[in-house]
Design an enzyme around this catalytic site. Structure first.
Site, PDB file in Angstrom:
ATOM      1  CG  HIS A  17      -1.945  -1.000   1.335  1.00 20.14           C
ATOM      2  ND1 HIS A  17      -2.120  -1.791   2.439  1.00 20.14           N
ATOM      3  CD2 HIS A  17      -2.915  -1.376   0.461  1.00 20.14           C
ATOM      4  CE1 HIS A  17      -3.150  -2.603   2.247  1.00 20.14           C
ATOM      5  NE2 HIS A  17      -3.639  -2.388   1.056  1.00 20.14           N
ATOM      6  CE  LYS A  41     -13.115  -6.600   1.462  1.00 16.45           C
ATOM      7  NZ  LYS A  41     -11.860  -6.162   0.841  1.00 16.45           N
ATOM      8  NE  ARG A  90      -2.750  -7.159  -4.427  1.00 14.82           N
ATOM      9  CZ  ARG A  90      -3.569  -7.351  -3.430  1.00 14.82           C
ATOM     10  NH1 ARG A  90      -3.088  -7.667  -2.258  1.00 14.82           N
ATOM     11  NH2 ARG A  90      -4.868  -7.247  -3.589  1.00 14.82           N
ATOM     12  CB  SER A 128      -4.315  -6.573   4.524  1.00 16.58           C
ATOM     13  OG  SER A 128      -3.967  -5.306   4.047  1.00 16.58           O
TER      14      SER A 128
HETATM   15  P1  ADP Z   1      -9.903  -3.421  -0.532  1.00 18.14           P
HETATM   16  O1  ADP Z   1     -10.658  -4.070   0.572  1.00 18.14           O
HETATM   17  O2  ADP Z   1     -10.549  -2.207  -1.087  1.00 18.14           O
HETATM   18  O3  ADP Z   1      -9.381  -4.354  -1.589  1.00 18.14           O
HETATM   19  P2  ADP Z   1      -7.202  -3.248   0.406  1.00 18.14           P
HETATM   20  O4  ADP Z   1      -6.719  -2.471   1.574  1.00 18.14           O
HETATM   21  O5  ADP Z   1      -7.056  -4.727   0.460  1.00 18.14           O
HETATM   22  O6  ADP Z   1      -8.681  -2.800   0.232  1.00 18.14           O
HETATM   23  O7  ADP Z   1      -6.527  -2.707  -0.906  1.00 18.14           O
HETATM   24  C1  ADP Z   1      -6.664  -1.392  -1.354  1.00 18.14           C
HETATM   25  C2  ADP Z   1      -6.050  -1.265  -2.733  1.00 18.14           C
HETATM   26  O8  ADP Z   1      -4.663  -1.519  -2.655  1.00 18.14           O
HETATM   27  C3  ADP Z   1      -6.586  -2.272  -3.761  1.00 18.14           C
HETATM   28  O9  ADP Z   1      -6.613  -1.645  -5.028  1.00 18.14           O
HETATM   29  C4  ADP Z   1      -5.554  -3.383  -3.735  1.00 18.14           C
HETATM   30  O10 ADP Z   1      -5.520  -4.060  -4.981  1.00 18.14           O
HETATM   31  C5  ADP Z   1      -4.303  -2.565  -3.514  1.00 18.14           C
HETATM   32  N1  ADP Z   1      -3.232  -3.351  -2.886  1.00 18.14           N
HETATM   33  C6  ADP Z   1      -3.282  -4.130  -1.795  1.00 18.14           C
HETATM   34  N2  ADP Z   1      -2.086  -4.689  -1.533  1.00 18.14           N
HETATM   35  C7  ADP Z   1      -1.243  -4.247  -2.502  1.00 18.14           C
HETATM   36  C8  ADP Z   1       0.128  -4.494  -2.825  1.00 18.14           C
HETATM   37  N3  ADP Z   1       0.880  -5.329  -2.127  1.00 18.14           N
HETATM   38  N4  ADP Z   1       0.628  -3.880  -3.906  1.00 18.14           N
HETATM   39  C9  ADP Z   1      -0.148  -3.061  -4.646  1.00 18.14           C
HETATM   40  N5  ADP Z   1      -1.425  -2.795  -4.422  1.00 18.14           N
HETATM   41  C10 ADP Z   1      -1.984  -3.391  -3.371  1.00 18.14           C
END
Ligand code: ADP
Length: 161
Positions: A17, A41, A90, A128
């Site tokens: 992130h 969630k 990703r 996460s």
């Molecule tokens: P959501 O529940 O909206 O998917 P996340 O916190 O899991 O929320 O992710 C927010 C955004 O960040 C999403 O677009 C996800 O694809 C992206 N994301 C999560 N982890 C990574 C990572 N390791 N590298 C790049 N983007 C990521």
């Protein structure tokens, strides 16, 4: 002023992130990391905890702010006078869902663009969910999250001795 919103659950924020945030901060005048309430969630961290963890991680970035939101993302984006939504991609596995989400958001408000950012290759396997799983099993997550997130994870998940 070009404002972008980076929405997500951030339960908790990972280095992946943070990598996306840093890249977006170079492209936009202002980036707002918007932590979604997302009760469905069943997040490990409360909204206040997730916001605090993001805030600390972006403290060194002068044009990045942290906020939270509930309800329709496009309405929040318009209310903040932002032009773009930033999302991270990703792998191919992210594509289908993100593509659907981006097109739906465009249907809801065609003035808002979604921008996809690819993280540094070493973060492409990070999520996460996986970080929580490793921490829960007592594994070392030091290289996946900022130090203060690691402390928060250990506090939440390590069995008390
Ligand atoms: P959501 O529940 O909206 O998917 P996340 O916190 O899991 O929320 O992710 C927010 C955004 O960040 C999403 O677009 C996800 O694809 C992206 N994301 C999560 N982890 C990574 C990572 N390791 N590298 C790049 N983007 C990521």
């Amino acid at each position: 002023m070009r404002i972008a919103i980076y929405p997500g659950s951030f339960d908790p924020l990972t280095n992946g992130h943070l990598d996306v945030i840093q890249r977006a901060a170079k492209l936009f005048d202002r980036v707002i990391v918007a932590v979604a309430v997302n009760e469905s969630k069943q997040p490990l961290f409360t909204l206040a905890e997730r916001v605090a963890l993001v805030k600390k991680a972006v403290a060194h970035l002068p044009n990045v702010a942290t906020d939270s939101f509930d309800g329709l993302l496009v309405e929040y984006v318009a209310a903040r006078k932002a032009k773009a939504i930033v999302r991270g991609l990703r792998a191919i596995s992210d594509f289908e869902f993100e593509f659907q989400l981006a097109l739906m958001n465009r249907k809801l408000d065609e003035n808002i663009e979604t921008i996809f950012m690819m993280p540094k290759d070493t973060y492409t396997f990070l999520s996460s969910r996986i970080v929580k799983e490793i921490a829960r099993l007592g594994g070392d997550v030091r290289s996946f999250v900022p130090a203060h997130v690691q402390v928060a994870l250990n506090r939440k998940l390590k069995p008390k001795k």
